[in-house]
Design an enzyme around this catalytic site. Structure first.
Site, PDB file in Angstrom:
ATOM      1  N   LYS A   1       4.679  -1.387   8.467  1.00 31.50           N
ATOM      2  CA  LYS A   1       3.613  -2.306   8.836  1.00 31.50           C
ATOM      3  C   LYS A   1       3.862  -3.676   8.208  1.00 31.50           C
ATOM      4  CE  LYS A   1      -1.055  -2.237   7.803  1.00 31.50           C
ATOM      5  NZ  LYS A   1      -2.285  -1.595   7.353  1.00 31.50           N
TER       6      LYS A   1
ATOM      7  N   LYS B   1       1.304  -8.052   3.230  1.00 29.35           N
ATOM      8  CA  LYS B   1       1.441  -9.216   2.346  1.00 29.35           C
ATOM      9  C   LYS B   1       2.289  -8.898   1.124  1.00 29.35           C
ATOM     10  CE  LYS B   1      -3.267  -8.445   0.891  1.00 29.35           C
ATOM     11  NZ  LYS B   1      -4.595  -8.961   1.160  1.00 29.35           N
TER      12      LYS B   1
ATOM     13  N   LYS C   1      -2.046   5.026  -6.632  1.00 29.60           N
ATOM     14  CA  LYS C   1      -2.299   3.892  -7.540  1.00 29.60           C
ATOM     15  C   LYS C   1      -2.137   4.295  -8.991  1.00 29.60           C
ATOM     16  CE  LYS C   1      -5.200   0.824  -4.804  1.00 29.60           C
ATOM     17  NZ  LYS C   1      -6.556   0.276  -4.633  1.00 29.60           N
TER      18      LYS C   1
END
Ligand code: TRP
Length: 333
Positions: free
Chosen positions: A199, A202, A117
């Site tokens: 995977k 979203k 991140k």
């Protein structure tokens, strides 16, 4: 309260970052409904965690209420389980401060999610991103949790939670239950329709079917799903990941085994298979969507359920926090 004493506690948290995919539903939410008799379950909408990246306030508010409604629509019971919003229980932030003082800079710097991140958020490398795992440890430890169902990507955060709990217990006695991660098997993973090596997520909307997608979108996305050129319908994760994934989705929604599904579609083209998968998914999400629309239409009722569940969570959290405050020597009168 009797219930609370003899069942173990299961805790799960999801960020209110918009839309839930059918992968989240099959891999997590639906599993929770199956576990909810065996455990005292808490499902938390982790809005404080969401603040580690910049949010549009109105959207965060909307996403929070929507996720809460979606949990209920998908079959979790706000009477039997506790479904609540993290910021409604101030004990999360309070315990985080204490646990910050029992967590080392070195161990937080080793977190792969922090490293990823921070590489992606160079313009907003805030301290919350660094202490994110301490807030997560607080979520879990406040409720004396035994079991935490998470994806593989959260394994390291569970490890640090256990380390913090053990460190604290070693100094002050048995204050926290040391939780275990529960990571469902690879096989139950639903993959992206556009890139079946990854995977379903979203962050890649073309390859993902969302729980609230309408029937046309579901058909279109499944029709475009990546397959292969040999036209044979069988499970072969390595050589035929797309077709295997479609069979798995079909099986998850129809309740048929993958062998039964293969029997049903054998000898037909991929077009027929995709139509069958779309029909099964649509039939599966329809009742959830209907329930969701009913819930979201009555915001007053939803709000009330949310407040009521937060109150129930708070009673448990406050008990743990009080104990922690006393143990570390904060003057409590
Ligand atoms: N970090 C988790 C994720 O991104 C979300 C989360 C926050 C969580 N608190 C939790 C998961 C407590 C399980 C238990 O998926």
């Amino acid at each position: 309260m009797k219930q609370l004493e003899n069942k173990k506690t299961l805790y799960s948290g999801v960020q209110p970052s918009g839309n839930i995919t059918i992968g989240n539903y099959i891999g997590a939410i639906r599993q929770f409904t199956l576990l909810s008799d065996q455990y005292n379950c808490l499902f938390c909408v982790v809005d404080l965690h969401a603040l580690t990246v910049r949010q549009i306030p109105a959207e965060l508010r909307r996403n929070t209420l929507e996720l809460f409604a979606l949990y209920i629509a998908a079959g979790l019971d706000p009477q039997k389980n506790i479904i609540y919003c993290q910021s409604h229980v101030p004990e999360h932030a309070e315990l985080t401060w204490i646990l910050n003082c029992f967590t080392y800079m070195g161990e937080l710097s080793r977190m792969t999610q922090f490293k990823d991140k921070s590489a992606r958020n160079q313009d907003n490398l805030n301290a919350g991103l660094f202490t994110y795992p301490v807030l997560m440890a607080s979520d879990i430890l406040l409720y004396q949790t035994s079991l935490v169902p998470v994806g593989e990507d959260q394994r390291q955060h569970l490890e640090i939670t256990r380390d913090i709990a053990e460190r604290f217990n070693n100094i002050y006695g048995n204050v926290f239950v040391v939780p275990e991660a529960y990571i469902p098997k690879e096989t139950s993973k639903i993959l992206s329709l556009s890139d079946p090596l990854r995977k379903m997520s979203k962050s890649e909307p073309d390859g993902a079917v969302f729980l609230l997608d309408n029937a046309d979108d579901i058909r279109r996305k499944i029709r475009r799903a990546v397959t292969d050129s040999d036209a044979e319908i069988r499970i072969d994760i390595e050589n035929k990941p797309g077709v295997s994934n479609l069979l798995q989705i079909y099986s998850a929604f129809s309740g048929e085994s993958t062998d039964e599904a293969i029997g049903r579609f054998e000898g037909q083209g991929y077009g027929q298979l995709k139509k069958g998968v779309a029909d099964a998914v649509i039939a599966g999400v329809e009742p959830i969507q209907k329930r969701y629309q009913e819930l979201i239409a009555d915001k007053g009722m939803l709000h009330q359920q949310m407040m009521n569940n937060a109150e129930r969570a708070r009673q448990i959290a406050a008990r743990t926090l009080r104990k922690v405050y006393k143990k570390v020597g904060l003057y409590q009168g």
